[in-house]
Design a protein around this motif. Structure first.
Motif, mmCIF file in Angstrom:
data_model
loop_
_atom_site.group_PDB
_atom_site.id
_atom_site.type_symbol
_atom_site.label_atom_id
_atom_site.label_comp_id
_atom_site.label_asym_id
_atom_site.label_seq_id
_atom_site.Cartn_x
_atom_site.Cartn_y
_atom_site.Cartn_z
ATOM 1 N N ASP A 27 -1.866 -20.846 -15.689
ATOM 2 C CA ASP A 27 -3.168 -21.515 -15.660
ATOM 3 C C ASP A 27 -4.224 -20.752 -14.870
ATOM 4 O O ASP A 27 -5.385 -21.154 -14.839
ATOM 5 C CB ASP A 27 -3.022 -22.921 -15.077
ATOM 6 N N VAL A 28 -3.827 -19.661 -14.229
ATOM 7 C CA VAL A 28 -4.772 -18.868 -13.451
ATOM 8 C C VAL A 28 -5.722 -18.135 -14.387
ATOM 9 O O VAL A 28 -5.313 -17.597 -15.417
ATOM 10 C CB VAL A 28 -4.018 -17.848 -12.559
ATOM 11 N N ARG A 29 -6.999 -18.124 -14.041
ATOM 12 C CA ARG A 29 -7.994 -17.374 -14.803
ATOM 13 C C ARG A 29 -7.963 -15.930 -14.311
ATOM 14 O O ARG A 29 -8.080 -15.664 -13.119
ATOM 15 C CB ARG A 29 -9.379 -17.979 -14.593
ATOM 16 N N LEU A 30 -7.793 -14.993 -15.231
ATOM 17 C CA LEU A 30 -7.687 -13.571 -14.893
ATOM 18 C C LEU A 30 -8.915 -12.810 -15.368
ATOM 19 O O LEU A 30 -9.297 -12.895 -16.534
ATOM 20 C CB LEU A 30 -6.462 -12.952 -15.566
ATOM 21 N N THR A 31 -9.508 -12.063 -14.447
ATOM 22 C CA THR A 31 -10.599 -11.168 -14.794
ATOM 23 C C THR A 31 -10.125 -9.753 -14.543
ATOM 24 O O THR A 31 -9.645 -9.433 -13.450
ATOM 25 C CB THR A 31 -11.854 -11.455 -13.938
ATOM 26 N N GLY A 32 -10.217 -8.918 -15.551
ATOM 27 C CA GLY A 32 -9.829 -7.518 -15.431
ATOM 28 C C GLY A 32 -11.058 -6.636 -15.417
ATOM 29 O O GLY A 32 -11.994 -6.853 -16.181
ATOM 30 N N VAL A 33 -11.048 -5.649 -14.536
ATOM 31 C CA VAL A 33 -12.184 -4.749 -14.391
ATOM 32 C C VAL A 33 -11.705 -3.316 -14.578
ATOM 33 O O VAL A 33 -10.692 -2.912 -13.986
ATOM 34 C CB VAL A 33 -12.826 -4.906 -12.990
ATOM 35 N N ASP A 34 -12.429 -2.570 -15.402
ATOM 36 C CA ASP A 34 -12.078 -1.170 -15.626
ATOM 37 C C ASP A 34 -13.328 -0.435 -16.111
ATOM 38 O O ASP A 34 -14.249 -1.062 -16.640
ATOM 39 C CB ASP A 34 -10.961 -1.055 -16.667
ATOM 40 N N GLU A 45 -7.764 -8.108 -25.913
ATOM 41 C CA GLU A 45 -7.138 -8.314 -27.225
ATOM 42 C C GLU A 45 -5.682 -8.778 -27.088
ATOM 43 O O GLU A 45 -5.219 -9.628 -27.847
ATOM 44 C CB GLU A 45 -7.195 -6.993 -27.985
ATOM 45 N N LYS A 46 -4.965 -8.226 -26.125
ATOM 46 C CA LYS A 46 -3.552 -8.582 -25.920
ATOM 47 C C LYS A 46 -3.376 -9.793 -25.001
ATOM 48 O O LYS A 46 -2.264 -10.115 -24.615
ATOM 49 C CB LYS A 46 -2.798 -7.390 -25.335
ATOM 50 N N ASP A 47 -4.485 -10.446 -24.658
ATOM 51 C CA ASP A 47 -4.460 -11.625 -23.778
ATOM 52 C C ASP A 47 -3.862 -11.339 -22.412
ATOM 53 O O ASP A 47 -3.263 -12.214 -21.790
ATOM 54 C CB ASP A 47 -3.746 -12.800 -24.447
ATOM 55 N N ILE A 48 -4.016 -10.116 -21.950
ATOM 56 C CA ILE A 48 -3.575 -9.772 -20.598
ATOM 57 C C ILE A 48 -4.545 -10.371 -19.590
ATOM 58 O O ILE A 48 -4.147 -10.793 -18.511
ATOM 59 C CB ILE A 48 -3.454 -8.242 -20.440
ATOM 60 N N VAL A 49 -5.833 -10.420 -19.950
ATOM 61 C CA VAL A 49 -6.855 -11.024 -19.089
ATOM 62 C C VAL A 49 -7.694 -11.999 -19.909
ATOM 63 O O VAL A 49 -7.753 -11.909 -21.131
ATOM 64 C CB VAL A 49 -7.770 -9.950 -18.448
ATOM 65 N N ASP A 50 -8.346 -12.918 -19.209
ATOM 66 C CA ASP A 50 -9.247 -13.857 -19.869
ATOM 67 C C ASP A 50 -10.633 -13.246 -20.043
ATOM 68 O O ASP A 50 -11.292 -13.462 -21.054
ATOM 69 C CB ASP A 50 -9.358 -15.150 -19.059
ATOM 70 N N THR A 51 -11.056 -12.503 -19.030
ATOM 71 C CA THR A 51 -12.347 -11.835 -19.050
ATOM 72 C C THR A 51 -12.142 -10.375 -18.709
ATOM 73 O O THR A 51 -11.455 -10.054 -17.742
ATOM 74 C CB THR A 51 -13.308 -12.464 -18.013
ATOM 75 N N ALA A 52 -12.709 -9.499 -19.508
ATOM 76 C CA ALA A 52 -12.626 -8.057 -19.263
ATOM 77 C C ALA A 52 -14.038 -7.534 -19.072
ATOM 78 O O ALA A 52 -14.910 -7.781 -19.910
ATOM 79 C CB ALA A 52 -11.948 -7.355 -20.437
ATOM 80 N N CYS A 53 -14.275 -6.846 -17.964
ATOM 81 C CA CYS A 53 -15.632 -6.375 -17.695
ATOM 82 C C CYS A 53 -15.624 -5.046 -16.943
ATOM 83 O O CYS A 53 -14.626 -4.664 -16.344
ATOM 84 C CB CYS A 53 -16.426 -7.423 -16.927
ATOM 85 N N ALA A 54 -16.761 -4.389 -16.995
ATOM 86 C CA ALA A 54 -16.956 -3.136 -16.272
ATOM 87 C C ALA A 54 -17.476 -3.456 -14.873
ATOM 88 O O ALA A 54 -17.957 -4.561 -14.615
ATOM 89 C CB ALA A 54 -17.958 -2.261 -17.025
ATOM 90 N N PRO A 55 -17.392 -2.502 -13.949
ATOM 91 C CA PRO A 55 -17.830 -2.757 -12.571
ATOM 92 C C PRO A 55 -19.282 -3.201 -12.443
ATOM 93 O O PRO A 55 -19.615 -3.925 -11.516
ATOM 94 C CB PRO A 55 -17.615 -1.407 -11.878
ATOM 95 N N GLY A 56 -20.146 -2.826 -13.358
ATOM 96 C CA GLY A 56 -21.549 -3.209 -13.265
ATOM 97 C C GLY A 56 -21.891 -4.546 -13.889
ATOM 98 O O GLY A 56 -23.024 -5.014 -13.795
ATOM 99 N N ASP A 57 -20.930 -5.192 -14.538
ATOM 100 C CA ASP A 57 -21.194 -6.451 -15.230
ATOM 101 C C ASP A 57 -21.430 -7.610 -14.255
ATOM 102 O O ASP A 57 -20.793 -7.678 -13.205
ATOM 103 C CB ASP A 57 -20.027 -6.827 -16.142
#
Length: 75
Positions: A27-34, A45-57
């Motif tokens: 149930d944890v919300r995951l944000t991935g940054v790269d 796409e693989k549902d590894i994270v809920d939100t994927a963003c760049a450092p400037g987002d």
């Protein structure tokens, strides 16, 4: 328990950490940054994270401004 985890760096270590968090706390919300757009797209796409963003987002800045319960640095 944590509600929002941010993982900075979605390479081998970061993606593995995200999958472990997802497995342990679904149930944890995951944000991935790269910095790599292809890596971000694949992680989302693989549902590894809920939100994927760049450092400037704005989503990244908001997470670090107080929304994240845990930040994992995996660079």
């Amino acid at each position: 328990m944590f509600q929002h985890v941010v993982i900075i760096g979605l390479g081998l270590i970061g993606a593995s950490a995200a999958e472990a968090v997802r497995s342990s706390w679904p149930d944890v919300r995951l944000t991935g940054v790269d910095i790599d757009e292809a890596t971000l797209a694949l992680a989302h796409e693989k549902d590894i994270v809920d939100t994927a963003c760049a450092p400037g987002d704005p989503a990244f800045r908001a997470a670090l401004a107080g929304d994240a319960d845990l930040v994992i640095l995996a660079t």
